[in-house]
Design a protein around this motif. Structure first.
Motif: not given
Length: 96
Positions: A71-96
């Motif tokens: 029932q809620h798999k799509r919502e969860t996938k979207l949330k996980i993808n959003a969290l991954i994007r936030e983590i990637d942004q944090c890693i990018t900022q730390l790399s700079d």
């Protein structure tokens, strides 16, 4: 002269009644302001409680979808993808 005295007495009586009514209205106004303050406080408490229940509901939806609910798999996938994007942004900022 008596007529003037009656007019003055009538005015005094009216003024007295108006002052009494004014005092009653002031007291009622104070009472209503206290009630309004109490109701606003109660509204804030209820809003906080609603926010907590919404957060709990969202957490349960996420947990339910992670447990295999379709029932809620799509919502969860979207949330996980959003969290991954936030983590990637944090890693990018730390790399700079």
């Amino acid at each position: 002269m008596s007529n003037l005295s009656e007019i003055v007495d009538s005015l005094e009586n009216r003024i007295s009644k108006l002052l009494h009514r004014h005092e009653k209205l002031k007291q009622e106004n104070v009472k209503l302001e206290e009630e309004l303050s109490e109701l606003r406080s109660q509204k804030d408490r209820y809003q906080n409680e609603i926010d907590q229940w919404v957060e709990t509901c969202n957490s349960l939806k996420t947990a339910n979808s992670m447990l295999g609910s379709d029932q809620h798999k799509r919502e969860t996938k979207l949330k996980i993808n959003a969290l991954i994007r936030e983590i990637d942004q944090c890693i990018t900022q730390l790399s700079d």
